[in-house]
Design an enzyme around this catalytic site. Structure first.
Site, PDB file in Angstrom:
ATOM      1  N   GLY A  10       0.829  -1.205   0.000  1.00 20.60           N
ATOM      2  CA  GLY A  10       0.000   0.000   0.000  1.00 20.60           C
ATOM      3  C   GLY A  10       0.866   1.260   0.000  1.00 20.60           C
ATOM      4  O   GLY A  10       2.080   1.202  -0.199  1.00 20.60           O
ATOM      5  N   ASP A  59      -3.617 -13.111   3.397  1.00 21.16           N
ATOM      6  CA  ASP A  59      -4.587 -12.359   4.195  1.00 21.16           C
ATOM      7  C   ASP A  59      -4.181 -12.383   5.662  1.00 21.16           C
ATOM      8  O   ASP A  59      -3.923 -13.469   6.209  1.00 21.16           O
ATOM      9  CB  ASP A  59      -5.943 -13.070   3.996  1.00 21.16           C
ATOM     10  N   ILE A  60      -4.154 -11.239   6.308  1.00 18.51           N
ATOM     11  CA  ILE A  60      -3.811 -11.233   7.741  1.00 18.51           C
ATOM     12  C   ILE A  60      -4.897 -11.914   8.576  1.00 18.51           C
ATOM     13  O   ILE A  60      -4.682 -12.185   9.749  1.00 18.51           O
ATOM     14  CB  ILE A  60      -3.544  -9.808   8.292  1.00 18.51           C
ATOM     15  N   THR A 123      -3.871   5.726  13.860  1.00 17.42           N
ATOM     16  CA  THR A 123      -4.265   7.005  13.276  1.00 17.42           C
ATOM     17  C   THR A 123      -4.796   7.985  14.318  1.00 17.42           C
ATOM     18  O   THR A 123      -5.371   7.568  15.337  1.00 17.42           O
ATOM     19  CB  THR A 123      -5.361   6.756  12.210  1.00 17.42           C
ATOM     20  N   ASP A 124      -4.668   9.269  14.015  1.00 17.08           N
ATOM     21  CA  ASP A 124      -5.223  10.291  14.918  1.00 17.08           C
ATOM     22  C   ASP A 124      -6.754  10.298  14.896  1.00 17.08           C
ATOM     23  O   ASP A 124      -7.386  10.910  15.762  1.00 17.08           O
ATOM     24  CB  ASP A 124      -4.680  11.687  14.561  1.00 17.08           C
ATOM     25  N   GLU A 125      -7.358   9.589  13.912  1.00 18.24           N
ATOM     26  CA  GLU A 125      -8.825   9.596  13.818  1.00 18.24           C
ATOM     27  C   GLU A 125      -9.482   8.944  15.023  1.00 18.24           C
ATOM     28  O   GLU A 125     -10.668   9.120  15.261  1.00 18.24           O
ATOM     29  CB  GLU A 125      -9.288   8.897  12.533  1.00 18.24           C
ATOM     30  N   TYR A 150     -14.435   3.484   9.983  1.00 17.83           N
ATOM     31  CA  TYR A 150     -12.979   3.277   9.856  1.00 17.83           C
ATOM     32  C   TYR A 150     -12.278   3.583  11.183  1.00 17.83           C
ATOM     33  O   TYR A 150     -11.512   2.765  11.711  1.00 17.83           O
ATOM     34  CB  TYR A 150     -12.398   4.164   8.736  1.00 17.83           C
ATOM     35  N   LYS A 154     -10.183   1.109  13.791  1.00 19.55           N
ATOM     36  CA  LYS A 154      -8.781   1.322  14.184  1.00 19.55           C
ATOM     37  C   LYS A 154      -8.676   1.459  15.707  1.00 19.55           C
ATOM     38  O   LYS A 154      -7.726   0.984  16.323  1.00 19.55           O
ATOM     39  CB  LYS A 154      -8.211   2.576  13.496  1.00 19.55           C
TER      40      LYS A 154
HETATM   41  P1  NAD Z   1      -3.511   1.706   1.881  1.00 23.02           P
HETATM   42  O1  NAD Z   1      -4.998   1.527   1.782  1.00 23.02           O
HETATM   43  O2  NAD Z   1      -2.789   2.469   0.836  1.00 23.02           O
HETATM   44  O3  NAD Z   1      -2.812   0.267   1.976  1.00 23.02           O
HETATM   45  C1  NAD Z   1      -3.339  -0.786   2.731  1.00 23.02           C
HETATM   46  C2  NAD Z   1      -2.602  -2.069   2.333  1.00 23.02           C
HETATM   47  O4  NAD Z   1      -3.093  -3.143   3.152  1.00 23.02           O
HETATM   48  C3  NAD Z   1      -2.848  -2.479   0.881  1.00 23.02           C
HETATM   49  O5  NAD Z   1      -1.620  -2.848   0.262  1.00 23.02           O
HETATM   50  C4  NAD Z   1      -3.784  -3.678   0.987  1.00 23.02           C
HETATM   51  O6  NAD Z   1      -3.653  -4.598  -0.066  1.00 23.02           O
HETATM   52  C5  NAD Z   1      -3.350  -4.261   2.324  1.00 23.02           C
HETATM   53  N1  NAD Z   1      -4.415  -5.069   2.951  1.00 23.02           N
HETATM   54  C6  NAD Z   1      -5.713  -4.716   3.145  1.00 23.02           C
HETATM   55  N2  NAD Z   1      -6.381  -5.727   3.718  1.00 23.02           N
HETATM   56  C7  NAD Z   1      -5.488  -6.735   3.914  1.00 23.02           C
HETATM   57  C8  NAD Z   1      -5.574  -8.038   4.475  1.00 23.02           C
HETATM   58  N3  NAD Z   1      -6.743  -8.511   4.953  1.00 23.02           N
HETATM   59  N4  NAD Z   1      -4.466  -8.786   4.539  1.00 23.02           N
HETATM   60  C9  NAD Z   1      -3.277  -8.334   4.058  1.00 23.02           C
HETATM   61  N5  NAD Z   1      -3.146  -7.107   3.502  1.00 23.02           N
HETATM   62  C10 NAD Z   1      -4.232  -6.318   3.420  1.00 23.02           C
HETATM   63  O7  NAD Z   1      -3.289   2.316   3.328  1.00 23.02           O
HETATM   64  P2  NAD Z   1      -2.220   3.416   3.819  1.00 23.02           P
HETATM   65  O8  NAD Z   1      -2.768   4.761   3.578  1.00 23.02           O
HETATM   66  O9  NAD Z   1      -0.876   3.047   3.315  1.00 23.02           O
HETATM   67  O10 NAD Z   1      -2.289   3.151   5.403  1.00 23.02           O
HETATM   68  C11 NAD Z   1      -1.480   2.150   5.997  1.00 23.02           C
HETATM   69  C12 NAD Z   1      -1.750   2.121   7.497  1.00 23.02           C
HETATM   70  O11 NAD Z   1      -1.493   3.392   8.071  1.00 23.02           O
HETATM   71  C13 NAD Z   1      -3.207   1.789   7.854  1.00 23.02           C
HETATM   72  O12 NAD Z   1      -3.201   0.955   8.970  1.00 23.02           O
HETATM   73  C14 NAD Z   1      -3.815   3.141   8.199  1.00 23.02           C
HETATM   74  O13 NAD Z   1      -4.855   3.008   9.129  1.00 23.02           O
HETATM   75  C15 NAD Z   1      -2.623   3.855   8.801  1.00 23.02           C
HETATM   76  N6  NAD Z   1      -2.627   5.324   8.675  1.00 23.02           N
HETATM   77  C16 NAD Z   1      -2.818   5.924   7.463  1.00 23.02           C
HETATM   78  C17 NAD Z   1      -2.750   7.316   7.361  1.00 23.02           C
HETATM   79  C18 NAD Z   1      -2.935   8.022   6.033  1.00 23.02           C
HETATM   80  O14 NAD Z   1      -2.967   9.249   6.005  1.00 23.02           O
HETATM   81  N7  NAD Z   1      -3.028   7.320   4.909  1.00 23.02           N
HETATM   82  C19 NAD Z   1      -2.512   8.076   8.506  1.00 23.02           C
HETATM   83  C20 NAD Z   1      -2.345   7.434   9.746  1.00 23.02           C
HETATM   84  C21 NAD Z   1      -2.381   6.047   9.814  1.00 23.02           C
HETATM   85  O1  DAU Z   2      -5.877  11.397   9.881  1.00 27.43           O
HETATM   86  C1  DAU Z   2      -5.322  10.208   9.410  1.00 27.43           C
HETATM   87  C2  DAU Z   2      -6.252   9.595   8.397  1.00 27.43           C
HETATM   88  O2  DAU Z   2      -6.169  10.405   7.235  1.00 27.43           O
HETATM   89  C3  DAU Z   2      -5.913   8.149   8.055  1.00 27.43           C
HETATM   90  O3  DAU Z   2      -6.099   7.356   9.193  1.00 27.43           O
HETATM   91  C4  DAU Z   2      -6.806   7.621   6.921  1.00 27.43           C
HETATM   92  O4  DAU Z   2      -6.393   6.327   6.542  1.00 27.43           O
HETATM   93  C5  DAU Z   2      -6.668   8.554   5.736  1.00 27.43           C
HETATM   94  O5  DAU Z   2      -7.562   8.160   4.728  1.00 27.43           O
HETATM   95  C6  DAU Z   2      -6.968  10.007   6.148  1.00 27.43           C
HETATM   96  O6  DAU Z   2      -8.373  10.184   6.470  1.00 27.43           O
HETATM   97  P1  DAU Z   2      -9.186  11.487   5.971  1.00 27.43           P
HETATM   98  O7  DAU Z   2     -10.611  11.148   5.929  1.00 27.43           O
HETATM   99  O8  DAU Z   2      -8.768  12.690   6.730  1.00 27.43           O
HETATM  100  O9  DAU Z   2      -8.518  11.605   4.492  1.00 27.43           O
HETATM  101  P2  DAU Z   2      -9.139  11.896   3.051  1.00 27.43           P
HETATM  102  O10 DAU Z   2      -7.986  11.993   2.105  1.00 27.43           O
HETATM  103  O11 DAU Z   2     -10.232  10.955   2.699  1.00 27.43           O
HETATM  104  O12 DAU Z   2      -9.790  13.335   3.244  1.00 27.43           O
HETATM  105  C7  DAU Z   2      -9.019  14.445   3.701  1.00 27.43           C
HETATM  106  C8  DAU Z   2      -9.975  15.619   3.852  1.00 27.43           C
HETATM  107  O13 DAU Z   2     -10.431  16.012   2.550  1.00 27.43           O
HETATM  108  C9  DAU Z   2     -11.209  15.284   4.660  1.00 27.43           C
HETATM  109  O14 DAU Z   2     -11.582  16.422   5.439  1.00 27.43           O
HETATM  110  C10 DAU Z   2     -12.281  15.020   3.606  1.00 27.43           C
HETATM  111  C11 DAU Z   2     -11.866  15.922   2.456  1.00 27.43           C
HETATM  112  N1  DAU Z   2     -12.207  15.421   1.102  1.00 27.43           N
HETATM  113  C12 DAU Z   2     -11.813  14.141   0.784  1.00 27.43           C
HETATM  114  C13 DAU Z   2     -12.110  13.607  -0.458  1.00 27.43           C
HETATM  115  C14 DAU Z   2     -11.706  12.200  -0.807  1.00 27.43           C
HETATM  116  C15 DAU Z   2     -12.857  16.223   0.186  1.00 27.43           C
HETATM  117  O15 DAU Z   2     -13.175  17.392   0.472  1.00 27.43           O
HETATM  118  N2  DAU Z   2     -13.152  15.700  -1.044  1.00 27.43           N
HETATM  119  C16 DAU Z   2     -12.816  14.422  -1.397  1.00 27.43           C
HETATM  120  O16 DAU Z   2     -13.148  14.004  -2.541  1.00 27.43           O
END
Ligand code: NAD
Ligand code: DAU
Length: 336
Positions: A10, A59-60, A123-125, A150, A154
């Site tokens: 990912g 799969d985890i 995540t901070d969510e 979501y 988490k």
């Molecule tokens: P992503 O959706 O890009 O990647 C998720 C990965 O997990 C993918 O490669 C997917 O194939 C794999 N996956 C999903 N289900 C699975 C399963 N059952 N078994 C094995 N693999 C599986 O996610 P990301 O944005 O890279 O986020 C990674 C981690 O960081 C997540 O745990 C997310 O909650 C956390 N996180 C993300 C953000 C953000 O801003 N994206 C911020 C804080 C924390």
């Molecule tokens: O805070 C950490 C989290 O950030 C992670 O845990 C999540 O995995 C990651 O998806 C992200 O969550 P958000 O919901 O904050 O991210 P997203 O990119 O979906 O949206 C960011 C902000 O932008 C949010 O306030 C919603 C808004 N948004 C998002 C989309 C996809 C829009 O206005 N339009 C859009 O089409």
């Protein structure tokens, strides 16, 4: 040292794997990834021939696959999750399965395999939402108050990790990071969606009044925080990682159109996300003091670099947008 990285195909997991191998943080990385819609082997191409790299498609939630992947593993970095809030609103089942049950299976197997440290990437969510004018920021002692399915999943996974640490003595650290941006981010997320749509001259769908606030951190700063948590974190501790870079969504959207050279009129307000959290704000003081973590430069200083990556890697996101993603986009955005 051999590390198991779940979700390593990912966005954030692959950045971690590429960096860990090229900067020699460890000799061996095993990636365990199911390759869901969000997983992509192209993200790992730069290290696929590295002597220390191996990949398991699995799969985890499958205890046998997990047990086999954990043989001789010293540390687990657990990224695998369903990660998109909008998808969790559409259907929460896969979020409970992967994020909660999958994490529990990982924890049980890590204990059996006598893994030395388990880093849980959260995540901070989990903290819920702050008012725009609130003086406080999220600290680790704040009670969790997740709003989206979501975030709730988490939060449950964080509790399972901390319970395994307390009950069974598994060495485990939880990190809670804010919104990441950077290369290889799946274009369902705000920044890559807006950047790629702007490049294609398509509308940029801004939810609600666009005054929601997120704290932005470059993925590279996040993964360096994870390494520090592995190296210096205390077992059973939670560390907030953030960019100290709170911005309104509308301001990010404007910065994107400017950097792409597109017209501001592409930014179009659309119906808000259900229960849309107003503001996230990380206080990273504990990570700074105990881990030596420092966030990098603010997002404005990196916007040109982000846009350049998506410009130079059009094939990567165009292929995604042409596939299964099209149906998702239509369901999510048409008539909104
Ligand atoms: P992503 O959706 O890009 O990647 C998720 C990965 O997990 C993918 O490669 C997917 O194939 C794999 N996956 C999903 N289900 C699975 C399963 N059952 N078994 C094995 N693999 C599986 O996610 P990301 O944005 O890279 O986020 C990674 C981690 O960081 C997540 O745990 C997310 O909650 C956390 N996180 C993300 C953000 C953000 O801003 N994206 C911020 C804080 C924390
Ligand atoms: O805070 C950490 C989290 O950030 C992670 O845990 C999540 O995995 C990651 O998806 C992200 O969550 P958000 O919901 O904050 O991210 P997203 O990119 O979906 O949206 C960011 C902000 O932008 C949010 O306030 C919603 C808004 N948004 C998002 C989309 C996809 C829009 O206005 N339009 C859009 O089409």
């Amino acid at each position: 040292m051999r590390w198991l990285v779940t979700g390593g195909a990912g966005f954030i997991g692959s950045h971690f794997v590429r960096t860990a191998l090229t900067e020699e943080w460890t000799d061996e990385v095993v990636v365990l990834d199911l390759l869901t819609y969000a997983g992509n082997l192209e993200n790992l191409r730069p290290v696929e021939r590295h002597a220390g790299f191996s990949f398991v498609r699995g799969d985890i939630c499958d205890p046998d696959v997990v047990a086999k992947s954990l043989v001789d593993v010293d540390a687990v970095f657990h990224f695998a999750a369903e990660s998109h809030v909008d998808r969790s609103i559409e259907s929460a089942a896969s979020f409970v399965r992967t994020n909660v049950v999958g994490t529990q299976i990982m924890l049980d197997a890590a204990r059996t395999a006598k893994v030395k440290r388990f880093i849980h990437v959260s995540t901070d969510e989990v903290y819920g939402s702050l008012a725009l004018d609130a003086a406080e920021r999220f600290v680790e002692t704040r009670p969790v108050q997740p709003t989206s399915p979501y975030a709730a999943s988490k939060t449950a996974s964080d509790h399972m990790v901390l319970a395994a640490e307390r009950t069974h003595g598994l060495d485990a650290v939880v990190t809670r990071c804010s919104n990441n941006y950077g290369p290889y981010q799946f274009p369902e997320k705000f920044i890559p969606l807006f950047v790629s749509n702007a490049m294609e001259g398509k509308p940029l769908p801004l939810y609600g009044d666009g005054r929601h606030v997120r704290d932005w951190i470059h993925v590279d700063d996040h993964i360096r925080g994870l390494r520090l948590a592995w190296e210096r974190g205390g077992s059973g501790e939670v560390y907030n990682l953030g960019g100290e870079c709170e911005r309104h969504n509308r301001d990010i959207a404007l910065a994107i159109v400017r950097a792409v050279g597109a017209d501001e009129s592409l930014i179009q307000p659309v119906t808000d996300r259900l229960a849309h959290d107003r503001r996230y704000a990380i206080d990273p003081q504990k990570a700074r003091a105990e881990l030596g973590f420092e966030p990098g430069p603010p997002i404005e200083e990196r916007m040109a670099e982000i846009v350049d990556w998506y410009r130079e890697n059009r094939m990567w996101w165009q292929r995604i947008k042409a596939g299964e993603y099209r149906g998702y986009y239509e369901r999510m955005y048409s008539g909104r």
